[in-house]
Structures are given as structure tokens and as C-alpha cells.
Write a protein that holds these residues in place. Structure first.
Motif, PDB file in Angstrom:
ATOM      1  N   LEU B  75      45.225  28.679  31.723  1.00  0.00           N
ATOM      2  CA  LEU B  75      45.217  27.272  31.320  1.00  0.00           C
ATOM      3  C   LEU B  75      44.459  27.009  30.029  1.00  0.00           C
ATOM      4  O   LEU B  75      44.211  25.859  29.670  1.00  0.00           O
ATOM      5  N   VAL B  76      44.115  28.084  29.335  1.00  0.00           N
ATOM      6  CA  VAL B  76      43.483  27.917  28.030  1.00  0.00           C
ATOM      7  C   VAL B  76      44.512  27.323  27.078  1.00  0.00           C
ATOM      8  O   VAL B  76      45.631  27.798  26.977  1.00  0.00           O
ATOM      9  N   ARG B  77      44.121  26.250  26.417  1.00  0.00           N
ATOM     10  CA  ARG B  77      45.059  25.562  25.522  1.00  0.00           C
ATOM     11  C   ARG B  77      45.078  26.238  24.148  1.00  0.00           C
ATOM     12  O   ARG B  77      44.130  26.911  23.767  1.00  0.00           O
ATOM     13  N   HIS B  78      46.167  26.005  23.427  1.00  0.00           N
ATOM     14  CA  HIS B  78      46.283  26.607  22.095  1.00  0.00           C
ATOM     15  C   HIS B  78      45.067  26.242  21.239  1.00  0.00           C
ATOM     16  O   HIS B  78      44.555  27.069  20.494  1.00  0.00           O
ATOM     17  N   HIS B  79      44.608  25.000  21.373  1.00  0.00           N
ATOM     18  CA  HIS B  79      43.450  24.568  20.578  1.00  0.00           C
ATOM     19  C   HIS B  79      42.183  25.341  20.972  1.00  0.00           C
ATOM     20  O   HIS B  79      41.322  25.609  20.130  1.00  0.00           O
ATOM     21  N   ASP B  80      42.055  25.681  22.261  1.00  0.00           N
ATOM     22  CA  ASP B  80      40.893  26.474  22.690  1.00  0.00           C
ATOM     23  C   ASP B  80      40.963  27.873  22.076  1.00  0.00           C
ATOM     24  O   ASP B  80      39.935  28.447  21.685  1.00  0.00           O
ATOM     25  N   LEU B  81      42.166  28.438  22.031  1.00  0.00           N
ATOM     26  CA  LEU B  81      42.333  29.780  21.444  1.00  0.00           C
ATOM     27  C   LEU B  81      41.922  29.749  19.975  1.00  0.00           C
ATOM     28  O   LEU B  81      41.161  30.588  19.490  1.00  0.00           O
ATOM     29  N   GLU B  82      42.462  28.722  19.320  1.00  0.00           N
ATOM     30  CA  GLU B  82      42.290  28.569  17.877  1.00  0.00           C
ATOM     31  C   GLU B  82      40.816  28.441  17.473  1.00  0.00           C
ATOM     32  O   GLU B  82      40.445  28.761  16.348  1.00  0.00           O
ATOM     33  N   THR B  83      39.990  27.936  18.388  1.00  0.00           N
ATOM     34  CA  THR B  83      38.590  27.672  18.053  1.00  0.00           C
ATOM     35  C   THR B  83      37.643  28.603  18.805  1.00  0.00           C
ATOM     36  O   THR B  83      36.447  28.336  18.860  1.00  0.00           O
ATOM     37  N   TYR B  96      44.262  33.318  15.354  1.00  0.00           N
ATOM     38  CA  TYR B  96      44.947  32.829  14.153  1.00  0.00           C
ATOM     39  C   TYR B  96      46.352  32.319  14.484  1.00  0.00           C
ATOM     40  O   TYR B  96      46.743  31.229  14.069  1.00  0.00           O
ATOM     41  N   ALA B  97      47.097  33.105  15.247  1.00  0.00           N
ATOM     42  CA  ALA B  97      48.485  32.741  15.550  1.00  0.00           C
ATOM     43  C   ALA B  97      48.540  31.440  16.345  1.00  0.00           C
ATOM     44  O   ALA B  97      49.437  30.612  16.141  1.00  0.00           O
ATOM     45  N   ALA B  98      47.568  31.223  17.240  1.00  0.00           N
ATOM     46  CA  ALA B  98      47.560  29.997  18.053  1.00  0.00           C
ATOM     47  C   ALA B  98      47.515  28.765  17.160  1.00  0.00           C
ATOM     48  O   ALA B  98      48.062  27.718  17.506  1.00  0.00           O
ATOM     49  N   GLY B  99      46.896  28.880  16.000  1.00  0.00           N
ATOM     50  CA  GLY B  99      46.796  27.765  15.064  1.00  0.00           C
ATOM     51  C   GLY B  99      48.125  27.410  14.413  1.00  0.00           C
ATOM     52  O   GLY B  99      48.222  26.409  13.711  1.00  0.00           O
ATOM     53  N   PHE B 100      49.146  28.240  14.622  1.00  0.00           N
ATOM     54  CA  PHE B 100      50.472  27.966  14.043  1.00  0.00           C
ATOM     55  C   PHE B 100      51.472  27.477  15.085  1.00  0.00           C
ATOM     56  O   PHE B 100      52.648  27.300  14.786  1.00  0.00           O
ATOM     57  N   VAL B 101      51.014  27.289  16.305  1.00  0.00           N
ATOM     58  CA  VAL B 101      51.907  26.759  17.346  1.00  0.00           C
ATOM     59  C   VAL B 101      52.024  25.247  17.134  1.00  0.00           C
ATOM     60  O   VAL B 101      51.023  24.528  17.174  1.00  0.00           O
ATOM     61  N   GLY B 102      53.231  24.778  16.892  1.00  0.00           N
ATOM     62  CA  GLY B 102      53.475  23.336  16.813  1.00  0.00           C
ATOM     63  C   GLY B 102      52.540  22.620  15.858  1.00  0.00           C
ATOM     64  O   GLY B 102      52.367  23.035  14.720  1.00  0.00           O
TER      65      GLY B 102
END
Ligand SMILES: Cc1cc2nc3c(=O)[nH]c(=O)nc-3n(C[C@H](O)[C@H](O)[C@H](O)COP(=O)(O)OP(=O)(O)OC[C@H]3O[C@@H](n4cnc5c(N)ncnc54)[C@H](O)[C@@H]3O)c2cc1C
Ligand code: FES
Ligand code: FES
Lengths: 158, 274
Positions: B75-83, B96-102
Motif C-alpha cells: 500500500l505504499v503510494r507512488h508519492h511515498d516511493l518518490e520521497t 526515480y521511476a515512481a516520480g514519472f507515474v502519472g
């Protein structure tokens, strides 16, 4: 299903069908019509509100998913005196809107952006607005307005 | 656009979620961030009779150091990955890649578990976990099982998950010291990749995964083999589309996708192996 949430600082309770979208709860049940629906398909950002402080597209969140959460809409931005939020005032100064349809969502996206990046570069502002489309302004005024607020208030203010 | 009616349940544990899936059968669907499922339900392409909302299982929202790997809750969100500072240190490709999702709003809601379970051939994170050789931890009525990323994706929108199983964790090997690259080609910033490449330096070469070059994320095996033989980056990249089966659609023809794969892999290799 019964849900309770805080909208613009006010406690609200509602009996909702699970399929009710957050944007419809806000507009039709709570009368907060500042939040617009544009594409209705998660692309344009016109329906952006804050859910627990973060920008989300309320056309793609169920009201039941917001149960217990804190929601802020464009109507909740002005202070107790009812004046404009610094971002709203800056949008006005920089002609960051023409028809105004994208504006509530754009401003809410900007609030979330500045909460995460109090001192954004121009590039970060542009990337932070990727989820919001504006058919009128060409974005430059919007970017300028946000950069000005970041410079003058340190950005963290909401 | 309004979804067809459905029942809604909010389990408090993964066990409870699984038992709801078991008892309700095929009409039940898990809801995580809802950013793939709700758009489909609004279009009535999907019409589950029960939504099992696991969005509040905070126990599945962690990024944790687990020795030789980083454990990422589903349930980790893309924004959590990104940061995540831990990912920045140990698996920067994923961060890095999570920051390019949507776009930011999508990243505030969408989860890694939903993204992988959805198995969209155009999605970014499936390619990333294949390049990183991550392992999926899946929980179901028969207990827990581990599935390597390369066996997890089965076909377009189809993963190895049974309908009554929940993806609970992604184990990402630590690759902190290694060079990596993520290349994504699209026309509008919020779109899915027309073609994407995720690559990590590996012994004697690189691990290279391709996004949207077939129904599932594929490794560019001939490129990888060429690098191990000592081929130049350009020679290896020229083989990147071998063994792929890209589709033609409104965004690009299959031939154009093949071209993009070769170009993007060359760019990625230039970043991975200077
Ligand atoms: C405008 C827009 C742009 C986007 N752009 C991109 C992009 O550029 N790149 C990209 O990769 N993605 C993109 N996405 C998709 C986004 O990443 C989604 O968030 C993600 O694919 C799904 O995650 P979710 O948590 O929202 O899943 P949900 O929508 O809640 O679920 C998706 C599916 O997975 C199942 N599921 C969810 N969680 C689990 C679990 N833990 N175990 C088993 N099954 C589960 C659900 O039952 C459902 O079938 C975009 C989405 C939108 C709306
Ligand atoms: S109306 Fe929600 S994103 Fe356009
Ligand atoms: S001001 Fe008209 S869409 Fe932005």
C-alpha cells in the motif's frame, strides 16, 4: 453507508451510496460548487481538492474512501476574515486565469505543491502542475503566480 | 460517469480481506488507491459486485530495511516511493521511476501493489521490478507464497495472483552502489509510456527491462547477452527489440516502438555503463 469527514474545518456526516464520488458529495450534497468537473476521467485536474493535505482528483475518489479524512476545497482556503488566500491574490495579479474553469483545481494543486516544495524551481512548479490542464492562459501567469508566492511567503503557508 | 452499484467492505486485516474475497467469489475486487480500478468502473468496463477496500491497511504501508533487500509494503503510494530516503540509497531506480507515474495527484493515491497487480503492459513499475529482480510476497487462503517478478506478469492485465490473493509486499534487492537508468517516452507528461526502459548495472553487463514492448514487461535478453560478450553499447542496443512483440495503437506503430526501444536502450546503457 454512513461516513463522517471534516470539510474545510467543518464536521460533516452523510449517508452515502458506496459509488458516490467525492466530487459529487462536495458539490451536490454539501453545496460546495467551487470544485469543478472537467474531463471526469482523471486527466484535467479541475476537480482537485486536498485529502489530508495532499492534492487528489475528486472525480476519482469515492466518498467512502474519504471517510474520517480532512478535505479542503477552494472554499476553505480563505482565512477567517474571508479574504483571498495568497495564491488566489497572486493568480489575480498575474492574470493566471481567463475563463477560470481550471482555477479552483489549479490553486489546490499549487497549495499541495508548495506544501511539498516550499521553494520550488520553475521546473518543479511546471512538473507539479502536470496533472492540471488550462485551455486559456498558456500557463506562464500561473507559474509566475506560484513562484511569487513561494518567494514572498516561504510557501509553507496554507 | 458513475460506477454501477456495488457493495463495499473495509476489512481491518489482510486475513479479513482474503476471507471476503474467498466468500464473495469472482465478483469481488480489491480496492487500493483506485486509480486504475475507479476509472474502469466509471466507464463500466469493470463492474465488481463487491469492493474490498484495503486502502486503510496502514500495516501494509512501509518502506523498510530488511538486510539484503528493501521491503516495500503493497500500500505504499507512488508519492511515498518518490520521497523515500531509504530507496534513494538502496534502490534509486525505483524511487526515480515512481516520480514519472502519472501526475502528482495520481501519485498521492496510486499504490505500488495496485500498479503491479493491475499488470498494465504500459505501466512503469512492472518494468522496474523486473529489471531489479524483485520478489512479490503474496498472501491468500493457502498462506504466503513468494513469486519472482519475472514470473509474476502473465499477460495483458493478468498477473500470477489468484482472485483470492493479496499482494502484500515487494522485496527489492539492494543495488545502492550500481549505476542505473530509467527512460520513458511519451507525448504528454501524464501519459503512460509509449516505450520505457529500466536498466541496472549487473555483473558483466546490465539488467535491462522494456515497458510496453509486449503484453508483459520483457527483459532485453539479446542486449544483455551481447554486453556479457563484450559488445559495445551501440551494438548491444541495436538488439534491444529482438524477441519482443510490441503492439500498434493510436500512439505508435509496432515498428516505431521497435525503433524507440533501440534508441532508449542505447540512452539507458550510456547512463549505466560510462
Ligand atoms: C491519469 C492517470 C495517469 C496514470 N499514469 C500512469 C503512468 O504514467 N504510469 C503508470 O505506471 N501508471 C499510471 N497510472 C496508473 C496508476 O499508477 C495507478 O495508481 C496504479 O496502476 C494502480 O494502483 P492503485 O493503488 O490505484 O490500484 P487500484 O486501482 O486500487 O487497483 C488496481 C487493480 O489491482 C488490484 N489490486 C490493488 N491492490 C492489490 C493488492 N495489494 N493485491 C492484489 N490486487 C490488488 C485491484 O483489485 C485492481 O484490479 C495512471 C493513472 C491515472 C488515473
Ligand atoms: S474532472 Fe477530475 S480530473 Fe478532470
Ligand atoms: S483559465 Fe480557462 S481553462 Fe484555465
Amino acid at each position: 453507508m454512513r461516513i463522517e469527514l471534516t470539510v474545510n474545518g467543518r464536521h460533516e456526516a452523510a449517508e452515502v451510496e458506496p459509488r458516490l464520488l467525492l466530487v459529487h458529495l462536495l458539490r451536490e450534497r454539501l453545496g460546495l460548487t467551487g470544485t469543478n468537473v472537467g474531463c471526469d476521467s482523471t486527466s484535467c485536474g479541475a476537480c482537485t481538492v486536498l485529502l489530508d493535505g495532499q492534492s487528489v482528483k475528486s472525480c476519482t475518489v469515492l466518498a467512502v474512501q474519504a471517510d474520517g479524512a480532512e478535505v479542503t476545497t477552494i472554499e476553505g482556503l480563505s482565512g477567517a476574515g474571508g479574504g483571498l488566500h495568497p495564491l488566489q491574490a497572486a493568480f489575480q495579479r498575474h492574470h493566471a486565469l481567463q475563463c477560470g474553469y481550471c482555477t479552483p483545481g489549479m490553486v489546490m494543486a499549487a497549495v499541495s505543491l508548495l506544501a511539498e516544495h516550499p521553494h520550488p524551481t520553475e521546473e518543479e512548479v511546471r512538473r507539479g502542475l502536470e496533472g492540471n490542464l488550462c485551455r486559456c492562459t498558456g500557463y506562464q501567469g500561473i507559474v509566475d503566480a506560484i513562484l511569487e508566492v513561494a518567494r514572498t511567503t516561504g510557501g509553507a503557508e496554507r | 460517469m458513475i460506477p454501477a452499484p456495488f457493495e463495499y467492505a473495509r476489512p481491518r486485516t489482510v486475513e479479513e480481506a482474503v476471507s471476503l474475497l474467498v466468500h464473495h467469489g469472482e465478483g469481488a475486487k480489491l480496492l487500493a488507491g483506485g486509480h486504475s480500478l475507479l476509472p474502469l468502473m466509471k466507464l463500466r468496463v469493470a463492474a465488481p459486485s463487491l469492493l474490498v477496500d484495503i486502502g486503510r491497511l496502514v500495516d501494509l504501508r512501509y518502506v523498510r530495511d530488511a538486510g539484503d533487500h528493501v521491503a516495500v509494503g503493497a500500500l505504499v503510494r507512488h508519492h511515498d516511493l518518490e520521497t523515500s530516503p531509504l530507496l534513494e540509497r538502496e534502490a534509486p531506480l525505483l524511487r526515480y521511476a515512481a516520480g514519472f507515474v502519472g501526475d502528482p495527484q495520481v501519485r498521492h493515491r496510486g499504490t505500488i501493489g495496485g500498479s503491479l497487480a493491475h499488470a498494465d503492459p504500459a505501466a512503469d513499475l512492472p518494468g522496474v521490478v523486473v529489471a531489479l529482480e524483485a520478489t512479490m510476497v503474496v498472501y491468500g487462503p493457502r498462506g504466503e507464497r513468494l513469486i519472482p517478478a519475472r514470473d509474476f506478469f502473465r499477460s495483458t492485465f493478468e498477473s500470477a495472483l489468484a482472485p483470492d490473493e493479496v499482494l502484500v509486499e515487494v522485496r527489492v534487492p539492494k543495488v545502492g552502489g550500481r549505476r542505473w537508468a530509467f527512460q520513458k517516452f511519451n507525448r504528454r507528461s501524464i501519459d503512460w509510456a509509449i516505450v520505457g526502459v529500466a536498466a541496472v548495472e549487473a555483473d558483466g553487463g546490465a539488467s535491462v527491462a522494456l515497458v510496453n514492448m509486449g503484453p508483459i514487461p520483457l527483459r532485453a535478453l539479446e542486449t544483455e547477452a551481447a554486453l556479457r560478450r563484450g559488445a559495445s553499447q551501440a551494438e548491444a542496443a541495436a538488439l534491444a527489440d529482438r524477441g519482443t512483440e510490441p503492439s500498434s495503437d493510436l500512439n505508435a506503430s509496432a515498428e516505431y516502438r521497435r525503433h524507440l526501444a533501440r534508441v532508449l536502450v542505447r540512452r539507458a546503457l550510456e547512463q549505466v555503463r560510462r
